[in-house]
Design an enzyme around this catalytic site. Structure first.
Site, PDB file in Angstrom:
ATOM      1  N   ARG A 198      72.120  75.215  58.266  1.00  0.00           N
ATOM      2  CA  ARG A 198      71.539  75.464  56.932  1.00  0.00           C
ATOM      3  C   ARG A 198      72.556  75.148  55.841  1.00  0.00           C
ATOM      4  O   ARG A 198      72.208  74.581  54.805  1.00  0.00           O
ATOM      5  CB  ARG A 198      71.086  76.932  56.823  1.00  0.00           C
ATOM      6  N   LYS A 250      71.333  85.324  46.577  1.00  0.00           N
ATOM      7  CA  LYS A 250      70.230  85.018  45.652  1.00  0.00           C
ATOM      8  C   LYS A 250      69.112  86.048  45.768  1.00  0.00           C
ATOM      9  O   LYS A 250      68.617  86.556  44.762  1.00  0.00           O
ATOM     10  CB  LYS A 250      69.641  83.618  45.924  1.00  0.00           C
ATOM     11  N   ARG A 281      66.253  87.698  61.079  1.00  0.00           N
ATOM     12  CA  ARG A 281      65.788  86.320  60.895  1.00  0.00           C
ATOM     13  C   ARG A 281      66.380  85.423  61.969  1.00  0.00           C
ATOM     14  O   ARG A 281      67.580  85.457  62.219  1.00  0.00           O
ATOM     15  CB  ARG A 281      66.201  85.814  59.516  1.00  0.00           C
ATOM     16  N   ARG A 326      74.611  90.483  57.645  1.00  0.00           N
ATOM     17  CA  ARG A 326      73.202  90.651  57.259  1.00  0.00           C
ATOM     18  C   ARG A 326      72.342  90.903  58.511  1.00  0.00           C
ATOM     19  O   ARG A 326      71.471  91.765  58.516  1.00  0.00           O
ATOM     20  CB  ARG A 326      72.712  89.401  56.508  1.00  0.00           C
ATOM     21  N   ARG A 375      65.382  72.729  46.106  1.00  0.00           N
ATOM     22  CA  ARG A 375      66.458  72.533  47.077  1.00  0.00           C
ATOM     23  C   ARG A 375      66.789  71.057  47.250  1.00  0.00           C
ATOM     24  O   ARG A 375      67.692  70.730  48.022  1.00  0.00           O
ATOM     25  CB  ARG A 375      66.006  73.093  48.427  1.00  0.00           C
TER      26      ARG A 375
HETATM   27  P1  AMP Z   1      65.669  80.849  52.595  1.00  0.00           P
HETATM   28  O1  AMP Z   1      64.972  82.155  52.832  1.00  0.00           O
HETATM   29  O2  AMP Z   1      65.649  80.434  51.142  1.00  0.00           O
HETATM   30  O3  AMP Z   1      67.055  80.818  53.182  1.00  0.00           O
HETATM   31  O4  AMP Z   1      64.818  79.731  53.365  1.00  0.00           O
HETATM   32  C1  AMP Z   1      64.650  79.790  54.770  1.00  0.00           C
HETATM   33  C2  AMP Z   1      64.227  78.415  55.289  1.00  0.00           C
HETATM   34  O5  AMP Z   1      62.971  78.043  54.697  1.00  0.00           O
HETATM   35  C3  AMP Z   1      65.159  77.272  54.932  1.00  0.00           C
HETATM   36  O6  AMP Z   1      66.253  77.169  55.848  1.00  0.00           O
HETATM   37  C4  AMP Z   1      64.230  76.070  55.017  1.00  0.00           C
HETATM   38  O7  AMP Z   1      63.932  75.735  56.353  1.00  0.00           O
HETATM   39  C5  AMP Z   1      62.944  76.640  54.410  1.00  0.00           C
HETATM   40  N1  AMP Z   1      62.902  76.461  52.941  1.00  0.00           N
HETATM   41  C6  AMP Z   1      62.904  77.453  51.994  1.00  0.00           C
HETATM   42  N2  AMP Z   1      62.840  76.934  50.759  1.00  0.00           N
HETATM   43  C7  AMP Z   1      62.822  75.580  50.920  1.00  0.00           C
HETATM   44  C8  AMP Z   1      62.780  74.485  50.008  1.00  0.00           C
HETATM   45  N3  AMP Z   1      62.768  74.687  48.679  1.00  0.00           N
HETATM   46  N4  AMP Z   1      62.760  73.236  50.532  1.00  0.00           N
HETATM   47  C9  AMP Z   1      62.784  73.022  51.862  1.00  0.00           C
HETATM   48  N5  AMP Z   1      62.829  74.002  52.780  1.00  0.00           N
HETATM   49  C10 AMP Z   1      62.840  75.280  52.320  1.00  0.00           C
END
Ligand code: AMP
Length: 193
Positions: free
Chosen positions: A150, A13, A139, A127, A88
């Protein structure tokens, strides 16, 4: 143009959203990036979110919806945006509907990157290796064990979001297992249609 990018963690994404930013000049609103910035800055939101993020869980709907509501008020989001990593949960999707309705705005498209989940752990390991090789920070949640948490959160809470948009005829599935350029081409075709 107002877009949503759906798909499990590691589906690509962020990579594809970056390309849309370059081509269409609309900002990428990544809730993950915004939360990581809040953690790095040590804000109250960041302090609340850090442990949940490190463990691979989902931050509360209340916090994330608040962040997005503020972000789409920024001047650069007036011309449109790509939401990456939001909504989400169903509650987030409903909150977004309410936010947009209140402003009289419509979503143009919801793109879902469909991938083979068995291949995602390999992708995430790569990654992390690529980031390390480039001298960038890795990360914490790109650790294979945290990544599995996740993915479980995605299957439990997020997988139902795509059918929510599909029922309304707004969903466009994209094969995310193709090479990056082909995924980008499929996205451009979907946006042109
Ligand atoms: P991402 O970079 O999108 O993979 O997000 C990293 C982490 O941020 C996720 O594993 C969640 O802990 C938190 N996070 C990001 N977006 C959301 C969301 N829309 N709702 C809840 N937690 C989020």
């Amino acid at each position: 143009m107002r877009l949503i990018f759906l798909g499990p963690p590691g589906a690509g994404k962020g990579t594809q959203a970056t390309r849309i930013v370059a081509k269409h000049g609309i900002p990428q609103l990544s809730t993950g990036d915004m939360l990581r910035a809040a953690v790095a800055a040590g804000t109250p939101v960041g302090l609340k979110a850090k442990a949940v993020m490190d463990a691979g869980g989902l931050v509360s709907d209340e916090i994330v919806i608040g962040i997005v509501a503020d972000r789409i008020e920024e001047p650069d989001a007036k011309k449109g945006f790509i939401l990456d990593g939001f909504p989400r949960t169903l509650a987030q999707a409903e909150a977004l509907d309410a936010m947009l309705a209140q402003k009289g705005l419509k979503l143009d498209k919801v793109l879902e990157l469909r991938v083979d989940q068995d291949k995602l752990v390999d992708r995430i390991v790569r990654r992390a290796e690529d980031a390390r090789a480039a001298g960038q920070p890795v990360r914490k949640d790109d650790d294979p064990e945290v990544f599995k948490t996740r993915l479980a959160a995605y299957n439990r809470d997020t997988a139902i979001v795509a059918p929510y948009y599909e029922k309304r005829g707004q969903l466009t599935p994209i094969d995310g297992m193709q090479p990056i350029d082909q995924v980008a081409a499929a996205i451009e075709q979907a946006l042109a249609g």
